[in-house]
Design a protein around this motif. Sequence first.
Motif, PDB file in Angstrom:
ATOM      1  N   VAL A  23       4.753   0.402  -1.462  1.00 43.42           N
ATOM      2  CA  VAL A  23       4.232   0.455  -2.746  1.00 43.42           C
ATOM      3  C   VAL A  23       2.883  -0.307  -3.129  1.00 43.42           C
ATOM      4  N   GLN A  26      -0.051   1.422  -1.495  1.00 43.14           N
ATOM      5  CA  GLN A  26      -0.093   2.682  -2.114  1.00 43.14           C
ATOM      6  C   GLN A  26      -0.955   2.239  -3.345  1.00 43.14           C
ATOM      7  N   LYS A  29      -4.428   1.480  -2.311  1.00 42.03           N
ATOM      8  CA  LYS A  29      -5.220   2.723  -2.031  1.00 42.03           C
ATOM      9  C   LYS A  29      -5.607   3.430  -3.313  1.00 42.03           C
ATOM     10  N   TYR A  30      -4.832   3.419  -4.483  1.00 37.82           N
ATOM     11  CA  TYR A  30      -5.298   4.167  -5.639  1.00 37.82           C
ATOM     12  C   TYR A  30      -5.671   3.185  -6.865  1.00 37.82           C
ATOM     13  N   LEU A  61       2.765   6.601  -7.423  1.00 38.63           N
ATOM     14  CA  LEU A  61       1.768   6.224  -6.499  1.00 38.63           C
ATOM     15  C   LEU A  61       1.852   7.028  -5.296  1.00 38.63           C
ATOM     16  N   PHE A  62       2.554   8.129  -5.184  1.00 35.31           N
ATOM     17  CA  PHE A  62       2.714   9.121  -4.054  1.00 35.31           C
ATOM     18  C   PHE A  62       2.186  10.317  -4.606  1.00 35.31           C
ATOM     19  N   ARG A  63       1.041  10.684  -4.185  1.00 37.67           N
ATOM     20  CA  ARG A  63       0.151  11.756  -4.968  1.00 37.67           C
ATOM     21  C   ARG A  63      -0.217  12.898  -3.778  1.00 37.67           C
ATOM     22  N   ASP A  67       1.068  11.122   1.582  1.00 37.07           N
ATOM     23  CA  ASP A  67       1.811  10.318   1.139  1.00 37.07           C
ATOM     24  C   ASP A  67       3.227  10.495   1.160  1.00 37.07           C
TER      25      ASP A  67
END
Length: 323
Positions: A23, A26, A29-30, A61-63, A67
Amino acid sequence: MTHAVKKAELHCHIEGAASAALVLAQAEKYNSDISGFISEQQYVWSSFTEFLAAYDGAAALFRSAEDYALLARTYLQSIAAENAIYAEIFVSPDHAAAAGLSSEAYFEGLAEGIAQAKASSGIECRMIIVGIRHLGPEKVEAAARLASTRPHPLITGFGMAGEERFGKVADFARAFDIARDAGLGITIHAGELAGPESVRDALDHVRPARIGHGVRASEDGALTRRIAEAGVVLEVCPGSNLALGLYPDIGKHPFDQLRRAGVKVTLSSDDPPHFRSSVGREYQMAADAWGYDTADLTSITRTAIKAAFVDEQTRSNLLGQLD
């Protein structure tokens, strides 16, 4: 040590299986702030409501399909390293939609991760679509209708997760009828935060093959006997129950009591990093608490595989690995 025991897990929410480290990656990343629910490489929450907020924050956060492929692969590889040979993951189209992802991309991403994990470790996995109880009956029915279309071959079951104290089981019975009519395996969360009446209502209105948790049934002898006689399988997650404060320690947990009463019980990790557990730890806790030997633990795995929502050839292959 229980590492040599082959294991199977029937109760794990895939978004809840995202490690804090994953997480964090992620979030980078975002460019997202996760300080509200992760600190020092661990999830932080102090009530079930805060746990749900942490769960949803991580899930957001998984988009993309990529992911979710990463999430499924890393989780399944981690439990394969603990000698798990089979897993079922709860998948939530509502969480995918909240992250802006179509259900098609969600399932394809997860399936890709499942295939990658199988290729690298041999682990088998299936998906169970869940409706989220606290989003209300209409949302749960929509999830059941989606599940009934069999949107991916690896989707073999339907269940309901979320806040168990929201609404009445009867409010959701139609969703389960839709899924059952489509030939899907049926499971439902009951008897964890709510008491034995929750389990009784699930049996009366949903007629499930399995119940997620179900441990509060131990408080009612007649209900325990009913479950045992009906052959309903409990997906028990002791680490989750301890983390949420249902029992003060593993010695007070009713898993062994239920097993001795003839109830079919299995071991799973639920939302493992949130509860600082894993399927390997669940098996080890059971061995330490009740003196289970390899034969005892393997019999629990056999119960899980016999109860799995899987085709008979795969079931036979998996059972063969235990012999």
